[in-house]
Structures are given as C-alpha cells and as structure tokens.
Write a protein that holds these residues in place. Structure first.
Motif, PDB file in Angstrom:
ATOM      1  N   ALA A   3       0.850  -1.194   0.000  1.00  0.00           N
ATOM      2  CA  ALA A   3       0.000   0.000   0.000  1.00  0.00           C
ATOM      3  C   ALA A   3       0.885   1.243   0.000  1.00  0.00           C
ATOM      4  N   TYR A   4       0.259   2.349  -0.335  1.00  0.00           N
ATOM      5  CA  TYR A   4       0.960   3.637  -0.314  1.00  0.00           C
ATOM      6  C   TYR A   4       0.131   4.607   0.506  1.00  0.00           C
ATOM      7  N   ARG A   5       0.818   5.353   1.388  1.00  0.00           N
ATOM      8  CA  ARG A   5       0.152   6.299   2.283  1.00  0.00           C
ATOM      9  C   ARG A   5       0.526   7.720   1.866  1.00  0.00           C
ATOM     10  N   SER A  56      -0.187  10.597   3.045  1.00  0.00           N
ATOM     11  CA  SER A  56       0.068  11.584   4.091  1.00  0.00           C
ATOM     12  C   SER A  56       1.538  11.680   4.455  1.00  0.00           C
ATOM     13  N   ASN A  57       2.272  10.580   4.360  1.00  0.00           N
ATOM     14  CA  ASN A  57       3.714  10.622   4.634  1.00  0.00           C
ATOM     15  C   ASN A  57       4.544  10.127   3.453  1.00  0.00           C
ATOM     16  N   TYR A  90       4.047   0.882   2.188  1.00  0.00           N
ATOM     17  CA  TYR A  90       3.934  -0.071   3.296  1.00  0.00           C
ATOM     18  C   TYR A  90       3.806  -1.483   2.721  1.00  0.00           C
ATOM     19  N   THR A 126       8.553  -0.457   5.558  1.00  0.00           N
ATOM     20  CA  THR A 126       8.225   0.796   4.881  1.00  0.00           C
ATOM     21  C   THR A 126       9.414   1.294   4.063  1.00  0.00           C
ATOM     22  N   VAL A 169      -5.361   1.997   3.229  1.00  0.00           N
ATOM     23  CA  VAL A 169      -5.173   3.344   3.755  1.00  0.00           C
ATOM     24  C   VAL A 169      -6.466   4.099   3.461  1.00  0.00           C
ATOM     25  N   ASP A 214      -6.923   8.565   6.389  1.00  0.00           N
ATOM     26  CA  ASP A 214      -5.552   8.165   6.708  1.00  0.00           C
ATOM     27  C   ASP A 214      -5.473   7.042   7.740  1.00  0.00           C
ATOM     28  N   THR A 215      -6.607   6.480   8.159  1.00  0.00           N
ATOM     29  CA  THR A 215      -6.574   5.347   9.077  1.00  0.00           C
ATOM     30  C   THR A 215      -6.152   4.090   8.338  1.00  0.00           C
ATOM     31  N   LEU A 216      -5.353   3.252   9.004  1.00  0.00           N
ATOM     32  CA  LEU A 216      -4.882   2.003   8.421  1.00  0.00           C
ATOM     33  C   LEU A 216      -5.737   0.841   8.913  1.00  0.00           C
ATOM     34  N   GLY A 266       0.926   3.092  12.597  1.00  0.00           N
ATOM     35  CA  GLY A 266       1.007   1.797  11.949  1.00  0.00           C
ATOM     36  C   GLY A 266       1.776   0.742  12.709  1.00  0.00           C
TER      37      GLY A 266
END
Length: 549
Positions: free
Chosen positions: A132-134, A136-137, A141, A155, A180, A184-186, A204
């Motif tokens: 996955a890709y987040r 926000s940062n 992942y 990461t 994600v 932004d919750t995982l 995370g």
C-alpha cells in the motif's frame, strides 16, 4: 494462500483442472458506469485504438499479487516463500510492461531456518501479503505474516528502497490486505474462511482493534487472499476461493461491516492453454478512471503467472470482469494511460554483474552468507557450505524462468575450484537437475546430474547422480539450460555446454519437470557453488543471459 489443510489442497488440485465459463448468474450483463475513486485525478490518456496486450502480461512466477497505483506508476507485490530478498516490488507505467524495482523484505531474518543453518524454510516465509501507499507521509507499506506467528510491517519512501522494518505485530494477519482509508486510518482485512478486520494505530505500529466481519458460507467453501478497498464510500474485501473462484464483500456501513457477498468468477477459463483459473489478485484504477483486475494463473511447472483483464461495475456497485468468448481474454485493448517516462527494464537479457549490488531480478535460495560472494567484474561465488545436497547449499542464486520457453546461458570461470567442489547451473525446484563442473583429484569434468528430489515435507530424498559427463580443459566453460514451462506434465529441460561460447554440445538426457503445485513456487534457473570436502574454492560467473526463442 492456505497451506495448512490437506482437504483444501485436494480441492485446490481439482479446481486447477476445472474449465467452463463464468458460473450461471454471475454478472453476465453490464449496468452503469465504473465508479471512480475520489482521489483519482483527471488525466489525458494516450491510447492507440488498435493496440492490444497479450496475457499473461508477465510470463514469470509472480503470485498472490497486490497491485496499486501511485501517481502515474503502478506497483505490485508477490509471494517469494523461502527466497531472499523477499516480496519483490514490480513497477509499470501501463499495467502491461513490468520491471522489478526492488524487494520489500531485504532479508528473511525470521529464524535460522531461513539461513539454511541447521534447518530449512522451504515453502515458508513470504506468502500472500499486501502493498500500500500512504499519501500523508509519502510512504510505501508492506505487510505480511510469517509462520502463522506474527505480522511484520516494512516501509520505504521509494519502491527501490531502502526498505526497513517498521514494526512487528503479535497477531498473524493471514493473507492480509492493507487499506489506507481516506481519513488516513490504516485497516487490515485478513483470514481464511473467517474474515476479520483490524485497525492499526496512527503510526502503523500496533493493533488497536480487531473484529470478525464475515464467515464464509459452507456452500462456498474457503475464502482467503484478502485485498481491501474503499471505492465511492463503499468498503470492499476482495477474496479468492482457491484455486478457481473470486468473490467480493461490500459494506456501506464502514470497514467493520456488515458485509454482503457476491461471486465475481468461478471456473472461468483462463488465458494460458492448460493453465488454471485466474484468481487471487487485486483491483487497480488507471488515471482516467478505468479499472482492471490483475490475477495469477496456476501454470506449473513454471509457477503462477500474472494476467490482466478490464473490470466494469454494475449500477449498484459490484465489479464485473470483462470476458472474451466466455473466458478471460488472451488479449484486450491496451489500457489508456499517459506516455511512460521511460521504458521499463526488461526481465530478460544479459547480466555481467558489473556493479557491487545484484540486480533485483535475482533472489537467493534462503538468506546468503554475504561473506562468501561478491559482484563487480562478474559474480564470484565462494563455497559457503560443505554438503553433497544442493538443497542444503547456501548461496545458490536464482532467477525466474521466462515462459513459455527460455534458455539461460552462463559463462563460468572454474579455475579456482578445489577438489570436491560442485558448481553450475540448475533447474531448481523440489525435483531438480543441473549441468556444471565437478573437481576431483585435481581434474575438472563437466557433468549433467539429475535425481535431486524432496518429499512433501521438503526433506531431501535424493541428492542426485551423474547422468553424463565429459572431459574439460581450460579454465572457462559455458553452461546452458533450456526449459519448457508451459502448463502440463512431461515438459522438458535440456542441458548443454561449450568450450568456446559458440558451439554447444548436448549433455545428458532431457529432464522432465515436475508440475505438482504444492511447492507453490515454479522452477527457477539457479547458479551454485558448494563444497563436498572443505571450503576455500570459488567460481566466477562473468555473464548470464536469459533468452527466448
């Protein structure tokens, strides 16, 4: 990917031979436009009307696929079991042409058995996992469970890495799908038959909640291989019925459900003659809103090959795989995407090992002893193990075989071998054979060896015997192995050698490749050098070429 239930294995084996079209009642008609994710920006796609792609889009062994898009690039992850580094990250700009960018798991540091140090990890290690890709940062992942014991999260800020371990979670998220969410919750969807959803802490690193959300009806059997999505405000868990079906759960009430289930496909004829039903992959959306399903096809002895099909959606929000004559198409119109920034790196071709690091196409059989190899001006393999069993030998370096048929040719400098050393090029799986050099009594011979075998518990049952040999002079030899990995029984591998790199001589009988699925990974070409008497010898591979007819 279930490996614990013998009944499931039998059902899976029967399913591999199933044929026919889409099951009656499973989305035979289209209704409504495809929904688009809120985050998908508008793009100006480039698409030639008559452009087509051919399945499988990758004719190499990449199974249990998770596929995502980040900007104008697509990324995928796959299972690698006992091979190290693990969890390759593939990259594409059009969903059709792929390269290997790196690996999410740099080393299998999950116990000594992954080092071939007193124990072995065959058919363990990296199973179905999630990528996955987040935003926000701006971080990738990777999440997967190891040995039913715990879950690991790695990461990186770039697909190439460096990847590092973020955390270890005590709950083993079996066949996990990482989401994600738009806030932004995982979340993680996971499980076999009983499907659960876990919520992770904002960083995370920890689980803050887990809850069972679905129990598979007995009429369906086993569901696993979760992929987790949020599309148009709806939550979807994409699940496979190994090895012949795909189902989806949908919730309008949030990630913890309740969920309703529909069948996506069952016993669908696949695009590889003799292969299985496409299943256990992921959904991905292009820049202009089109959706695709990238699955794998069981195609042993080669392994599990990725195939791609377009997806549309019903008006009430369920996915429909687009068929060609009632089957997963062997070809479709190419995805309409922006022009790629560059060509991807081919998965075939020549490697002269000209830098200190190995290219991402290579994976070791278990973790290597890094003091016993080096690259730059060729690959030097110093003996790392004293054994007469290739399955116990450390520092065996593997490369996937390109289907449907391909040839690996290596140039080997064997001048630094010592008495008792064995080095060469293998067709490696639970039934193996090789061509290479044996050094005994100060004399080097080129030999073809077959009869290397394992049992169903991955214990060695045969260490091999010479089927043919020839005298060898000089310090260099070219070794060649050709493998036919089309699905089915009786596929053959052949071996030959050359003393000048031009004229090759066949050595030994043809080797019949095994096609039992239970080893999961397909055959690989493998470079090896091990001692049977004492350490100290070395060989240098100055060139490796993987070619197709």
């Amino acid at each position: 990917m279930d490996m614990s239930c013998p009944h499931q294995h039998l059902d899976r084996r029967r399913a591999l031979t199933a044929g026919g079209g889409l099951v009656t009642g499973a989305f035979l008609a289209l209704a409504g436009p495809a929904p688009t994710a809120a985050s998908a920006p508008a793009r100006s796609p480039v698409h030639t009307a008559d452009a087509q792609y051919i399945n499988p889009v990758i004719w190499q062994d990449f199974a249990d696929i998770d596929v995502i898009r980040v900007g104008d690039a697509f990324y995928a992850s796959a299972s690698t079991m006992h091979y190290s580094p693990g969890a390759p990250v593939l990259r594409s700009y059009d969903l059709v042409n792929w390269e290997i960018a790196g690996h999410s798991v740099p080393v299998l540091d999950f116990g000594g058995k992954y080092d071939l140090n007193g124990a072995r990890g065959y058919v363990r290690g990296i199973w179905a996992s999630s990528l996955a890709y987040r935003p926000s940062n701006r971080t990738f992942y990777w999440l997967g469970q190891i040995d039913f014991a715990r879950t690991y999260v790695y990461t990186a800020t770039a697909a190439e890495g460096p990847w590092s371990r973020l955390t270890t979670i005590s709950t083993p998220y079996y066949d996990a799908g990482l989401l994600v969410d738009s806030d932004d919750t995982l979340y993680v969807a996971y499980g076999n038959t009983t499907i659960s959803v876990a919520q992770l802490s904002p960083d995370g690193r920890n689980q803050v909640r887990t809850q069972q959300v679905f129990t598979t009806p007995s009429s369906v059997g086993t569901l696993e291989g979760a992929r987790f999505y949020k599309i148009n405000g709806q939550y979807y868990i994409f699940l496979t019925r190994p090895a012949n079906g795909q189902y989806i759960l949908k919730s309008s009430s949030g990630p913890f459900g309740p969920y309703t289930m529909r069948q996506v496909l069952l016993d669908l004829r696949g695009p590889i003659p003799g292969g299985g039903v496409p299943h256990q992959g992921g959904l991905v959306q292009t820049q202009n809103g089109a959706w695709y399903y990238m699955a794998f096809v069981d195609a042993y002895p080669g392994g599990r090959m990725p195939a791609l099909a377009p997806v549309t959606w019903t008006s009430d929000g369920w996915p429909v795989v687009q068929l060609v004559d009632g089957a997963w198409g062997t070809s479709y119109p190419s995805p309409a995407v922006p022009p790629p920034p560059r060509p991807v790196t081919p998965m075939t071709g020549v490697d002269t090992f000209d830098g200190p690091a190995l290219k991402p196409r290579w994976e070791w059989n278990h973790n290597p002893d890094n003091t016993k190899w080096s690259a730059g001006n060729g690959l030097t393999l110093r003996t790392a193990t004293v054994t007469n069993d290739l399955y116990w030998a450390r520092n065996t370096l593997t490369h996937r075989i390109q289907g449907p048929t391909s040839t690996a040719t290596v140039q080997l400098d064997h001048s630094a071998m010592r008495d008792g050393d064995r080095a060469g090029l293998a067709l490696l799986r639970d039934s193996s054979a090789w061509i290479g050099v044996k050094r005994d009594g100060g004399v080097s011979r080129v030999v073809m060896v077959n009869g290397l075998t394992m049992d169903g518990n991955w214990n060695t049952t045969g260490t091999g015997g010479e089927a043919a040999s020839a005298a060898l002079s000089g310090s260099r030899v070219w070794l060649r192995a050709t493998a036919d990995i089309r699905p089915g029984t009786g596929r053959l591998g052949t071996f030959s050698y050359s003393t000048d790199g031009t004229t090759f001589t066949r050595l030994g009988p043809a080797f019949s490749l095994g096609n039992d699925w239970r080893f999961f990974m397909g055959y690989r070409f493998a470079l090896f050098n091990h001692a049977t008497r004492a350490l100290g010898g070395a060989v240098r591979v100055t060139r490796f070429e993987l070619s197709t007819p």
